[in-house]
Design a protein around this motif. Structure first.
Motif, PDB file in Angstrom:
ATOM      1  N   ALA A 215       0.834  -1.199   0.000  1.00 39.11           N
ATOM      2  CA  ALA A 215       0.000   0.000   0.000  1.00 39.11           C
ATOM      3  C   ALA A 215       0.867   1.247   0.000  1.00 39.11           C
ATOM      4  N   LEU A 216       0.336   2.296  -0.601  1.00 39.89           N
ATOM      5  CA  LEU A 216       1.002   3.594  -0.638  1.00 39.89           C
ATOM      6  C   LEU A 216       0.507   4.398   0.554  1.00 39.89           C
ATOM      7  N   LEU A 217       1.418   4.880   1.384  1.00 38.61           N
ATOM      8  CA  LEU A 217       1.055   5.575   2.617  1.00 38.61           C
ATOM      9  C   LEU A 217       1.381   7.064   2.500  1.00 38.61           C
ATOM     10  N   ALA A 218       0.395   7.914   2.821  1.00 32.46           N
ATOM     11  CA  ALA A 218       0.585   9.362   2.718  1.00 32.46           C
ATOM     12  C   ALA A 218      -0.119  10.055   3.875  1.00 32.46           C
ATOM     13  N   GLY A 219      -0.003  11.375   3.901  1.00 30.16           N
ATOM     14  CA  GLY A 219      -0.580  12.158   4.988  1.00 30.16           C
ATOM     15  C   GLY A 219       0.389  12.273   6.149  1.00 30.16           C
ATOM     16  N   GLY A 220       0.011  13.083   7.116  1.00 30.49           N
ATOM     17  CA  GLY A 220       0.876  13.292   8.271  1.00 30.49           C
ATOM     18  C   GLY A 220       1.169  12.032   9.048  1.00 30.49           C
ATOM     19  N   GLY A 221       0.260  11.045   8.984  1.00 28.60           N
ATOM     20  CA  GLY A 221       0.479   9.789   9.690  1.00 28.60           C
ATOM     21  C   GLY A 221       1.692   9.037   9.192  1.00 28.60           C
ATOM     22  N   ALA A 222       2.048   9.249   7.913  1.00 31.02           N
ATOM     23  CA  ALA A 222       3.209   8.565   7.346  1.00 31.02           C
ATOM     24  C   ALA A 222       4.522   9.100   7.912  1.00 31.02           C
ATOM     25  N   PRO A 243       7.452  10.048  -0.586  1.00 29.52           N
ATOM     26  CA  PRO A 243       8.375  11.094  -0.142  1.00 29.52           C
ATOM     27  C   PRO A 243       7.596  12.355   0.247  1.00 29.52           C
ATOM     28  N   ALA A 244       7.984  12.982   1.352  1.00 32.80           N
ATOM     29  CA  ALA A 244       7.270  14.158   1.881  1.00 32.80           C
ATOM     30  C   ALA A 244       5.764  13.894   1.873  1.00 32.80           C
ATOM     31  N   PRO A 245       5.317  12.875   2.621  1.00 29.86           N
ATOM     32  CA  PRO A 245       3.926  12.411   2.497  1.00 29.86           C
ATOM     33  C   PRO A 245       2.881  13.448   2.857  1.00 29.86           C
ATOM     34  N   HIS A 246       3.213  14.411   3.720  1.00 27.99           N
ATOM     35  CA  HIS A 246       2.231  15.405   4.135  1.00 27.99           C
ATOM     36  C   HIS A 246       1.907  16.402   3.021  1.00 27.99           C
TER      37      HIS A 246
END
Length: 281
Positions: A215-222, A243-246
């Motif tokens: 899975a691709l993980l993004a947002g501040g949680g990453a 990279p830089a998920p937020h």
């Protein structure tokens, strides 16, 4: 937790990326308006804003976007005017690309379009946040892709097939609900439950294939190692943080902006005083 039975948004479309023409007539703006932060990208200038999503009517602060929903359209308009009204070239009608949550998309799109009118857009295009994240990650959209977006107040799990939304889940839980380090159990349980539900309802192997692929993980949680580590163990599957998920969503919207001048709905300018052009999502 809210779920939908495999929404489809229609046939996939692709845009060839080209440099945005740097002229006064071709002003472009990408917007990612989240519950916690609003980010903006102007063509030729890059990301110019990354600020709290707050408006100030009178003496107090008001949050016009809450849990992924625009709850105060006039307040959102005032915020956009205050933040961006003086930054856009004068005498232009910008083409605007707005990221939108997958679920409640029609309502959000309509409210966002109304709020963005304060910027006098030539055309408003919308892109699901999950697809924008995939674009920012240069993901292979020819294969099923699972996107996990853990924001400040909202978490979405979206399955993309050929770049289009195939299935989606969300929960009104995010990183701000994690009271202290090491207490991320609620977010992990919510994400695991959403993906488990998708697997159980999928009579094909699409969801399982996407999960096995990673899975691709993004947002501040990453950005939280404890959360990503525990989530990987809970899912028994790999996770790949963008990279830089937020800022992935705004960067993906900016990529769409680069190619949006080739979109048929972006070719015709409207005289001042008339509404924006058609939307794309």
């Amino acid at each position: 937790m809210t779920l939908v039975p495999r929404p489809r948004t229609g046939p996939s479309s692709s845009h060839r990326l080209r440099p945005w023409p740097l002229c006064r007539q071709c002003c472009g703006l990408a917007l990612d308006m989240g519950s916690a932060r609003t980010r903006a990208w102007i063509a030729g200038r890059g990301m110019i804003l990354d600020v709290p999503t707050i408006t100030f009517p009178g003496a107090g602060a008001v949050y016009p976007i809450q849990r992924g929903a625009i709850v105060d359209i006039p307040g959102t308009s005032r915020m956009l005017d205050r933040l961006l009204g003086h930054r856009l070239p004068r005498l232009t009608r910008p083409l605007v690309v707005v990221t939108t949550p997958v679920l409640d998309g029609p309502t959000y799109r309509e409210r966002a379009r109304t709020a963005v009118e304060v910027l006098r857009p030539r055309t408003v295009l919308t892109v699901p946040t999950a697809r924008a994240i995939a674009l920012a990650a240069d993901a292979d959209l020819s294969r099923p892709l699972l996107v996990v977006d853990i924001g400040a107040h909202l978490t979405e799990v979206v399955l993309l097939v050929e770049g289009m939304v195939f299935d989606a889940r969300r929960t009104a839980v995010g990183t701000t609900d994690i009271s202290a380090p090491g207490t991320s159990a609620e977010v992990i349980e919510a994400v695991t439950a959403m993906i488990t539900s998708m697997l159980r309802q999928d009579r094909t192997s699409v969801t399982a294939d996407a999960l096995c692929r990673g899975a691709l993980l993004a947002g501040g949680g990453a950005l939280r190692p404890d959360l990503t580590y525990r989530l990987t163990g809970s899912l028994h599957a790999p996770l790949r943080a963008v990279p830089a998920p937020h800022t992935a969503a705004i960067r993906g919207a900016a990529k769409m902006l680069q190619s949006a001048h080739a979109h048929p709905s972006a070719r015709s300018a409207h005289p001042p005083g008339q509404g924006t052009g058609p939307h794309s999502h």
